[in-house]
Design a protein around this motif. Structure first.
Motif, PDB file in Angstrom:
ATOM      1  N   ASN A 213      22.322  29.683  -4.890  1.00  0.00           N
ATOM      2  CA  ASN A 213      22.890  28.543  -4.391  1.00  0.00           C
ATOM      3  C   ASN A 213      22.474  27.476  -4.784  1.00  0.00           C
ATOM      4  OD1 ASN A 213      24.958  30.388  -4.463  1.00  0.00           O
ATOM      5  ND2 ASN A 213      24.382  31.319  -2.388  1.00  0.00           N
ATOM      6  N   ILE A 214      23.316  25.890  -4.592  1.00  0.00           N
ATOM      7  CA  ILE A 214      22.841  24.833  -4.905  1.00  0.00           C
ATOM      8  C   ILE A 214      23.573  23.760  -3.625  1.00  0.00           C
ATOM      9  CG2 ILE A 214      22.137  24.697  -7.308  1.00  0.00           C
ATOM     10  CD1 ILE A 214      24.691  22.848  -7.414  1.00  0.00           C
ATOM     11  N   GLY A 215      22.393  23.067  -2.738  1.00  0.00           N
ATOM     12  CA  GLY A 215      22.557  22.396  -1.447  1.00  0.00           C
ATOM     13  C   GLY A 215      24.103  21.400  -1.494  1.00  0.00           C
ATOM     14  N   PRO A 216      24.719  20.875  -0.762  1.00  0.00           N
ATOM     15  CA  PRO A 216      25.388  19.768  -1.099  1.00  0.00           C
ATOM     16  C   PRO A 216      24.372  19.037  -1.245  1.00  0.00           C
ATOM     17  CG  PRO A 216      25.915  21.052   1.113  1.00  0.00           C
ATOM     18  CD  PRO A 216      24.953  21.536  -0.188  1.00  0.00           C
ATOM     19  N   GLY A 217      25.252  17.225  -2.250  1.00  0.00           N
ATOM     20  CA  GLY A 217      24.751  16.556  -2.332  1.00  0.00           C
ATOM     21  C   GLY A 217      22.806  15.969  -3.203  1.00  0.00           C
ATOM     22  N   THR A 218      23.006  17.186  -3.530  1.00  0.00           N
ATOM     23  CA  THR A 218      21.781  17.400  -4.147  1.00  0.00           C
ATOM     24  C   THR A 218      22.474  16.431  -6.441  1.00  0.00           C
ATOM     25  OG1 THR A 218      22.325  19.827  -5.078  1.00  0.00           O
ATOM     26  CG2 THR A 218      20.546  19.418  -2.742  1.00  0.00           C
ATOM     27  N   GLY A 219      21.676  16.423  -6.601  1.00  0.00           N
ATOM     28  CA  GLY A 219      21.293  15.784  -7.994  1.00  0.00           C
ATOM     29  C   GLY A 219      20.572  16.650  -8.995  1.00  0.00           C
ATOM     30  N   TRP A 220      21.457  16.367  -9.917  1.00  0.00           N
ATOM     31  CA  TRP A 220      20.826  17.732 -11.527  1.00  0.00           C
ATOM     32  C   TRP A 220      20.800  16.637 -12.347  1.00  0.00           C
ATOM     33  CZ3 TRP A 220      18.310  22.507  -9.151  1.00  0.00           C
ATOM     34  CH2 TRP A 220      19.202  22.756  -8.069  1.00  0.00           C
ATOM     35  N   ILE A 221      19.824  17.269 -13.364  1.00  0.00           N
ATOM     36  CA  ILE A 221      19.781  16.802 -14.801  1.00  0.00           C
ATOM     37  C   ILE A 221      20.465  17.999 -15.307  1.00  0.00           C
ATOM     38  CG2 ILE A 221      19.051  16.211 -16.895  1.00  0.00           C
ATOM     39  CD1 ILE A 221      16.572  15.518 -15.021  1.00  0.00           C
ATOM     40  N   SER A 222      21.874  18.002 -16.292  1.00  0.00           N
ATOM     41  CA  SER A 222      22.590  18.850 -17.036  1.00  0.00           C
ATOM     42  C   SER A 222      22.145  18.828 -18.279  1.00  0.00           C
ATOM     43  CB  SER A 222      24.267  18.553 -17.014  1.00  0.00           C
ATOM     44  OG  SER A 222      24.929  19.556 -17.375  1.00  0.00           O
ATOM     45  N   ALA A 223      21.815  19.663 -18.854  1.00  0.00           N
ATOM     46  CA  ALA A 223      21.465  20.347 -20.292  1.00  0.00           C
ATOM     47  C   ALA A 223      22.486  20.292 -21.506  1.00  0.00           C
ATOM     48  CB  ALA A 223      20.377  20.963 -20.949  1.00  0.00           C
ATOM     49  N   GLY A 224      24.040  20.132 -20.787  1.00  0.00           N
ATOM     50  CA  GLY A 224      25.138  20.850 -21.597  1.00  0.00           C
ATOM     51  C   GLY A 224      26.597  21.123 -20.598  1.00  0.00           C
ATOM     52  N   ILE A 225      27.060  20.794 -20.824  1.00  0.00           N
ATOM     53  CA  ILE A 225      28.706  21.528 -20.486  1.00  0.00           C
ATOM     54  C   ILE A 225      30.122  22.925 -21.141  1.00  0.00           C
ATOM     55  CG2 ILE A 225      30.829  20.858 -19.658  1.00  0.00           C
ATOM     56  CD1 ILE A 225      29.942  18.194 -19.833  1.00  0.00           C
ATOM     57  N   GLU A 226      29.697  23.924 -20.796  1.00  0.00           N
ATOM     58  CA  GLU A 226      30.373  25.130 -21.246  1.00  0.00           C
ATOM     59  C   GLU A 226      31.629  25.204 -20.422  1.00  0.00           C
ATOM     60  OE1 GLU A 226      29.355  27.294 -23.929  1.00  0.00           O
ATOM     61  OE2 GLU A 226      27.578  26.661 -24.127  1.00  0.00           O
ATOM     62  N   MET A 227      32.489  25.501 -21.247  1.00  0.00           N
ATOM     63  CA  MET A 227      33.953  26.205 -20.727  1.00  0.00           C
ATOM     64  C   MET A 227      33.118  27.389 -20.054  1.00  0.00           C
ATOM     65  SD  MET A 227      35.590  23.838 -20.541  1.00  0.00           S
ATOM     66  CE  MET A 227      37.065  24.875 -20.259  1.00  0.00           C
ATOM     67  N   ILE A 228      34.109  28.155 -19.071  1.00  0.00           N
ATOM     68  CA  ILE A 228      33.511  29.317 -18.359  1.00  0.00           C
ATOM     69  C   ILE A 228      34.557  29.357 -17.443  1.00  0.00           C
ATOM     70  CG2 ILE A 228      32.143  30.863 -16.771  1.00  0.00           C
ATOM     71  CD1 ILE A 228      29.340  28.865 -17.835  1.00  0.00           C
ATOM     72  N   ASN A 229      35.515  30.590 -17.774  1.00  0.00           N
ATOM     73  CA  ASN A 229      36.724  31.384 -17.329  1.00  0.00           C
ATOM     74  C   ASN A 229      37.563  29.685 -16.892  1.00  0.00           C
ATOM     75  OD1 ASN A 229      35.130  33.029 -15.799  1.00  0.00           O
ATOM     76  ND2 ASN A 229      34.325  32.128 -14.033  1.00  0.00           N
ATOM     77  N   GLY A 230      37.480  29.164 -17.772  1.00  0.00           N
ATOM     78  CA  GLY A 230      38.329  28.126 -18.481  1.00  0.00           C
ATOM     79  C   GLY A 230      38.188  26.947 -17.967  1.00  0.00           C
ATOM     80  N   LYS A 231      37.028  26.701 -16.821  1.00  0.00           N
ATOM     81  CA  LYS A 231      36.955  25.339 -16.440  1.00  0.00           C
ATOM     82  C   LYS A 231      35.677  24.243 -17.232  1.00  0.00           C
ATOM     83  CE  LYS A 231      40.702  25.721 -13.383  1.00  0.00           C
ATOM     84  NZ  LYS A 231      41.748  24.342 -13.952  1.00  0.00           N
ATOM     85  N   PRO A 232      35.346  23.111 -16.860  1.00  0.00           N
ATOM     86  CA  PRO A 232      33.867  22.579 -17.752  1.00  0.00           C
ATOM     87  C   PRO A 232      32.809  23.602 -16.349  1.00  0.00           C
ATOM     88  CG  PRO A 232      35.182  20.965 -16.694  1.00  0.00           C
ATOM     89  CD  PRO A 232      35.932  22.475 -16.962  1.00  0.00           C
ATOM     90  N   HIS A 233      31.646  23.677 -17.192  1.00  0.00           N
ATOM     91  CA  HIS A 233      30.211  23.913 -15.948  1.00  0.00           C
ATOM     92  C   HIS A 233      29.626  23.161 -16.750  1.00  0.00           C
ATOM     93  CE1 HIS A 233      32.891  27.205 -14.305  1.00  0.00           C
ATOM     94  NE2 HIS A 233      32.072  26.962 -13.541  1.00  0.00           N
ATOM     95  N   TYR A 234      28.295  22.430 -15.836  1.00  0.00           N
ATOM     96  CA  TYR A 234      27.212  21.776 -15.498  1.00  0.00           C
ATOM     97  C   TYR A 234      26.517  22.787 -16.156  1.00  0.00           C
ATOM     98  CZ  TYR A 234      29.465  17.543 -14.689  1.00  0.00           C
ATOM     99  OH  TYR A 234      30.016  16.827 -14.652  1.00  0.00           O
ATOM    100  N   LEU A 235      25.546  23.414 -16.811  1.00  0.00           N
ATOM    101  CA  LEU A 235      23.931  23.989 -17.118  1.00  0.00           C
ATOM    102  C   LEU A 235      23.121  23.145 -16.399  1.00  0.00           C
ATOM    103  CD1 LEU A 235      22.596  26.524 -18.701  1.00  0.00           C
ATOM    104  CD2 LEU A 235      22.747  24.845 -20.867  1.00  0.00           C
ATOM    105  N   ILE A 236      22.218  23.575 -15.885  1.00  0.00           N
ATOM    106  CA  ILE A 236      21.262  22.440 -15.039  1.00  0.00           C
ATOM    107  C   ILE A 236      20.408  23.776 -14.909  1.00  0.00           C
ATOM    108  CG2 ILE A 236      22.689  21.832 -13.063  1.00  0.00           C
ATOM    109  CD1 ILE A 236      22.300  23.629 -11.061  1.00  0.00           C
TER     110      ILE A 236
END
Length: 316
Positions: A213-236
Motif C-alpha cells: 500500500n502507499i501513503g497519502p501525499g507521497t510522490g512516485w516516479i512512474s515508468a509507464g501507464i497501463e490500462m487496468i480494469n478499464g482505467k489508467p494506472h501508473y507503474l511505480i
C-alpha cells in the motif's frame, strides 16, 4: 551510402496511387508529432480515408520506414508537387538530443541519395528542379505549410534553412550537434492527500497487491501507464500500479514533452493544433483510437495519446 529501410508499413498492391511521377523534386516534411514508427503505421492504416501519405518516414534514432512506392505519386504536398516528386520524406519529432542527431543525419543523407537516384540536383529550395522543403512548395506552388525548418528544425533544434541547405549540398559524415537542448522529462506522480491511512496498489492483471500500500501525499516516479480494469494506472515498481484516480492527475493530464505535440480525432487523424509541452488538460473518458492506442479525451473530438502524458515514462 547504404540505408536499411523497414518495409513493415509499406503500402501493398492496390494501395495508394498507381500514377507515375515526373522527376523534378524531392519534398522534405516533418510530421508535427513524435515517433517515426507511429507515423508510418498511421499512413499505412489511414491512406484511403485521409488521402495523405509519403514514401518515407525517418526518426526513432535514424530509422527509415517506407510507406509509398518510389516513383509513384504520394499525397503529401498538393497535386502539382505530388505529380513531380518521386520521393517525399517525413522527419518525425523527438525530444532526445542523441536521437535527433541520428535522425537529422539520416534525413539529409537519404534525401541526397534519393535525389541522385532520380537525377535531381542536391540543392535546397533553389530555382528549378531540386530538393524542396514543404514551405517552398507552399510559397511557390500551393499550400500553407512551413515544415520542416520553420516548424521544427530551427525553433526546436537550431537548424536554420542555411544550415539545412549546406548539409543537403555536402552531406553529413558525422551527426550534427543541435544548438538547442531540452529540459528533463518529468514522470513524477503524487498521491492525493485523502482521509485514509493508505491506498491500495494493483498488479497488471487487475488484482490487488495485498502487501503493498502507499501513503497519502507521497510522490512516485512512474515508468509507464497501463490500462487496468478499464482505467489508467501508473507503474511505480515491479508489477506495482497505482490508479491515476488517486493522484493529483485524477481529472487532468499533463503533456510530458518540451516539444509541442498533437492530439488525434476519433479516427486517429492528427489534429493540427499545437499542445504546448507541460500544459495540463481536463479529460473525460479513455478511448482506444486506431493507430494511436489508448488516449485521453481532452475535447469533443480531440484525444491525447497516453504516451504523451506525464507518468508515461516517455523520454522522446
Amino acid at each position: 551510402m547504404n540505408f536499411n529501410v523497414d518495409n513493415a508499413f509499406a503500402l501493398g498492391t492496390y494501395e495508394g496511387s498507381s500514377t507515375r511521377t515526373a522527376n523534378k523534386f524531392i519534398v522534405l516534411h516533418e510530421t508535427t508529432n513524435i515517433g517515426a514508427k507511429a507515423n508510418a503505421s498511421y499512413f499505412k492504416n489511414n491512406w484511403s480515408t485521409t488521402q495523405t501519405y509519403v514514401q518515407y518516414v525517418i526518426g526513432d534514432g535514424g530509422k527509415i520506414y517506407q510507406v509509398g512506392a518510389d516513383g509513384y505519386q504520394a499525397w503529401g504536398a498538393g497535386s502539382y508537387a505530388n505529380a513531380n516528386s518521386p520521393v517525399q520524406i517525413e522527419l518525425a519529432r523527438t525530444t532526445d538530443k542523441a536521437t535527433f542527431k541520428k535522425d537529422y543525419a539520416t534525413f539529409v543523407n537519404f534525401a541526397r541519395s534519393k535525389a541522385r537516384e532520380f537525377g535531381i540536383p542536391t540543392t535546397l529550395d533553389a530555382y528549378g528542379n531540386g530538393i524542396k522543403t514543404h514551405k517552398w512548395i507552399s510559397d511557390n506552388i500551393w499550400g500553407s505549410h512551413t515544415d520542416p525548418v520553420n516548424s521544427y528544425l530551427e525553433p526546436f533544434w537550431g537548424i536554420t534553412h542555411e544550415q539545412l541547405a549546406k548539409d543537403i549540398l555536402s552531406g553529413i559524415s558525422e551527426p550534427v550537434a543541435p544548438k538547442k537542448t531540452f529540459t528533463n522529462i518529468n514522470n513524477v506522480v503524487t498521491v492525493l492527500n485523502g482521509n485514509v491511512k493508505a491506498y491500495a496498489t494493483y498488479k497488471k492483471d487487475g488484482s490487488a497487491n495485498g502487501t503493498t500500500n502507499i501513503g497519502p501525499g507521497t510522490g512516485w516516479i512512474s515508468a509507464g501507464i497501463e490500462m487496468i480494469n478499464g482505467k489508467p494506472h501508473y507503474l511505480i515498481g515491479g508489477n506495482i500500479y497505482i490508479p491515476q484516480s488517486i493522484t493529483t492527475f485524477n481529472d487532468r493530464v499533463a503533456i510530458n514533452s518540451d516539444i509541442p505535440v498533437h492530439a488525434v480525432d476519433h479516427t486517429g487523424k492528427v489534429v493540427n493544433i499545437d499542445l504546448v509541452g507541460g500544459s495540463a488538460w481536463k479529460f473525460g473518458s479513455m478511448s482506444n483510437i486506431p493507430g494511436a492506442g489508448w488516449c485521453y479525451q481532452i475535447a469533443t473530438d480531440m484525444f491525447l495519446p497516453i504516451e504523451y502524458a506525464q507518468g508515461s515514462g516517455f523520454k522522446g
